[in-house]
Design an enzyme around this catalytic site. Structure first.
Site, PDB file in Angstrom:
ATOM      1  N   TRP A   1      -2.202  22.978 -17.541  1.00 41.49           N
ATOM      2  CA  TRP A   1      -2.670  22.093 -18.592  1.00 41.49           C
ATOM      3  C   TRP A   1      -3.900  21.718 -18.843  1.00 41.49           C
ATOM      4  O   TRP A   1      -4.650  20.494 -19.537  1.00 41.49           O
ATOM      5  CB  TRP A   1      -2.078  20.978 -18.937  1.00 41.49           C
ATOM      6  CG  TRP A   1      -0.096  20.849 -18.843  1.00 41.49           C
ATOM      7  CD1 TRP A   1      -0.030  22.301 -19.679  1.00 41.49           C
ATOM      8  CD2 TRP A   1       0.404  20.769 -18.872  1.00 41.49           C
ATOM      9  NE1 TRP A   1       1.658  22.349 -19.117  1.00 41.49           N
ATOM     10  CE2 TRP A   1       1.525  21.167 -18.661  1.00 41.49           C
ATOM     11  CE3 TRP A   1       0.774  19.921 -17.593  1.00 41.49           C
ATOM     12  CZ2 TRP A   1       2.862  20.671 -17.688  1.00 41.49           C
ATOM     13  CZ3 TRP A   1       1.774  19.037 -16.448  1.00 41.49           C
ATOM     14  CH2 TRP A   1       2.530  20.032 -16.851  1.00 41.49           C
ATOM     15  N   GLY A   2      -5.029  22.260 -17.992  1.00 46.79           N
ATOM     16  CA  GLY A   2      -6.387  22.211 -17.444  1.00 46.79           C
ATOM     17  C   GLY A   2      -6.697  20.770 -16.115  1.00 46.79           C
ATOM     18  O   GLY A   2      -7.538  20.870 -15.836  1.00 46.79           O
TER      19      GLY A   2
ATOM     20  N   ASP B   1       4.367  27.150 -14.651  1.00 47.96           N
ATOM     21  CA  ASP B   1       4.175  25.555 -15.053  1.00 47.96           C
ATOM     22  C   ASP B   1       3.239  24.750 -14.318  1.00 47.96           C
ATOM     23  O   ASP B   1       3.267  25.384 -12.905  1.00 47.96           O
ATOM     24  CB  ASP B   1       5.324  24.953 -15.531  1.00 47.96           C
ATOM     25  CG  ASP B   1       5.355  25.232 -17.387  1.00 47.96           C
ATOM     26  OD1 ASP B   1       4.139  23.705 -17.532  1.00 47.96           O
ATOM     27  OD2 ASP B   1       6.196  24.282 -18.123  1.00 47.96           O
TER      28      ASP B   1
ATOM     29  N   ASP C   1       0.357  20.891 -24.435  1.00 49.21           N
ATOM     30  CA  ASP C   1       1.207  21.896 -25.690  1.00 49.21           C
ATOM     31  C   ASP C   1       0.217  21.852 -26.727  1.00 49.21           C
ATOM     32  O   ASP C   1       0.229  20.284 -27.572  1.00 49.21           O
ATOM     33  CB  ASP C   1       2.724  21.212 -25.537  1.00 49.21           C
ATOM     34  CG  ASP C   1       2.991  22.039 -23.683  1.00 49.21           C
ATOM     35  OD1 ASP C   1       2.060  22.221 -22.955  1.00 49.21           O
ATOM     36  OD2 ASP C   1       4.306  21.390 -23.838  1.00 49.21           O
TER      37      ASP C   1
HETATM   38  C1  GLA Z   1       5.508  23.092 -21.137  1.00 48.00           C
HETATM   39  C2  GLA Z   1       4.264  24.040 -21.229  1.00 48.00           C
HETATM   40  C3  GLA Z   1       4.919  24.376 -22.178  1.00 48.00           C
HETATM   41  C4  GLA Z   1       6.873  25.303 -21.669  1.00 48.00           C
HETATM   42  C5  GLA Z   1       7.504  23.826 -21.638  1.00 48.00           C
HETATM   43  C6  GLA Z   1       8.992  23.976 -21.432  1.00 48.00           C
HETATM   44  O1  GLA Z   1       5.589  21.664 -21.885  1.00 48.00           O
HETATM   45  O2  GLA Z   1       3.095  23.584 -21.414  1.00 48.00           O
HETATM   46  O3  GLA Z   1       4.201  25.362 -23.044  1.00 48.00           O
HETATM   47  O4  GLA Z   1       6.454  26.054 -20.767  1.00 48.00           O
HETATM   48  O5  GLA Z   1       6.361  22.909 -20.600  1.00 48.00           O
HETATM   49  O6  GLA Z   1       9.388  23.386 -20.814  1.00 48.00           O
END
Ligand code: GLA
Length: 387
Positions: free
Chosen positions: A164-165, A129, A186
């Site tokens: 996330w791009g 992440d 998300d």
């Molecule tokens: C981010 C990611 C999610 C998930 C959460 C966990 O938001 O984009 O897919 O893994 O963290 O905290």
């Protein structure tokens, strides 16, 4: 042909969408059991992935990550062993920053140490992440670090980047060595989120392909509002089965990883039918892993973002064609074969197989104009035949 790591989009399940922080050893084992009981393993689903919140809030005195002693009293290795005993693969989660998004220790400046720990535990997949990233270091460097660490830890580990791009990821992710990369924020368990994510990735097909797949986020198919997280579940409370099928078809044809997010132990017959759709899975797992290009259907009378055709050329010469109706009414949408490089003068027809009903639809020349339900889709596999 031997399938190398990351050649096609990974398929599996991840704990986050439904369970978020409420995870434990038993739950993960039950998820693995459900792969077998529901026929998901046979359909190609492989990875059982634990997301955030699996560790203690502090590393130990050697600087190592420590599994949460309530949730995973026996550590992570026995869970990985259990998953492996079912013929499946095991995944875990960490973060390029100092902390994970939920505030657990991240791998920043522990990359090589953590890769070694993961290898010892039998990890086969790492989701990585982007929260709490130190501002002075480019994300590109951090993903390269973890990628190098994983590639040299003595175990093949699929590397799933999740920024996330952001930060022009399309420009540097393939050469970082990551096998897949999250390109979106998300997902939420509602129709608006599904269509927004899909639309945001249309036109980005040059950036997906073998060994580095565009990950549009985990599936919400079959969740029906069951997430224990308010953001993911959202107030709207899930989708219809038709909408989940459209979601699955979009992710399949656009080449996104198929990582399920529902509670597999409670999956309904409709949910299983969607997740086990062989024709859609075959399109997603095509060995060439080409992105899908976009055509606007006729008549051209709709608002922007209401109707799309996605076309993905497959390794055997077939074309996967998805006709999507995001609008609130049923519509006849027409695909002109000219737009796929098939002029009338070529003297060929398309023999169409319906990937949702399993029916053979016959041969079509020049155009195909099905009636597509509201929030629905028609997906066909087209084979070129002499007229
Ligand atoms: C981010 C990611 C999610 C998930 C959460 C966990 O938001 O984009 O897919 O893994 O963290 O905290």
């Amino acid at each position: 042909m031997e399938k190398l790591l990351g050649m096609t989009p990974p398929m599996g399940w991840n704990s986050w969408n439904t369970f978020t922080w409420e995870i434990n050893e038993e739950l993960i084992k039950q998820a693995a059991d459900a792969f077998i009981e529901n026929g998901l393993k046979d359909a190609g689903y492989e990875y059982v992935v634990i997301d955030d919140c699996w560790s203690e809030k502090q590393r130990n005195e050697k600087g190592e990550l420590v599994p949460d002693h309530w949730k995973f009293p026996n550590g992570i290795k026995p869970v990985a062993d259990y998953v492996h005993s079912k013929g499946l693969k095991f995944g875990i989660y960490s973060c390029a920053g100092t902390h994970t998004c939920a505030g657990h220790p991240g791998s920043f400046e522990h990359e090589f140490q953590d890769a070694e720990t993961f290898a010892e535990w039998g990890v086969d997949y790492l989701k990585y992440d982007y929260c709490y990233k130190p501002v002075h270091i480019p994300g590109e460097i951090l993903y390269k670090r973890m990628s190098t660490a994983l590639r040299n830890c003595g175990r093949p580990i699929m590397f799933s980047a999740c920024n996330w791009g952001n930060d022009n990821i399309y420009k540097w992710i393939r050469e970082s060595g990551a096998h897949l990369f999250r390109s979106t924020g998300d997902i939420q368990d509602n129709w608006e989120s599904i269509t927004n994510l899909a639309i945001s990735q249309m036109g980005k097909e040059p950036y997906t392909g073998n060994f580095c797949h565009n990950d549009m986020d985990m599936l919400v198919v079959g969740m029906h509002g069951a997430s224990n997280d308010g953001f993911i579940g959202s107030k709207i409370g899930g989708c219809t089965d038709q909408e989940y099928l459209t979601h699955f078809a979009l992710w399949a044809i656009m080449g996104s990883p198929l990582i399920m997010g529902c509670d597999l132990r409670k999956a309904s017959e409709e949910t299983k039918k969607t997740l086990l759709n062989k024709d859609l899975i075959a399109i997603n797992q095509d060995l060439e892993a080409r992105g899908a290009y976009v055509i606007k259907p006729l008549p051209d009378a709709y608002n922007e973002n209401e109707a799309f055709i996605l076309v993905k050329p497959l390794a055997d010469g077939d074309l996967a064609i998805g006709i999507f109706n995001f609008s609130d009414t049923q519509r006849e949408l027409s695909l002109e074969f000219w737009d796929m490089g098939i002029p009338y003068a070529a003297g060929v027809s398309l023999s169409l197989h319906d990937c949702i009903t399993g029916e053979e639809l016959g041969e079509f020349t020049e155009q195909f104009a099905p009636v597509v339900p509201s929030h629905g889709c028609v997906v066909v596999r087209a084979r070129i035949v002499e007229k």
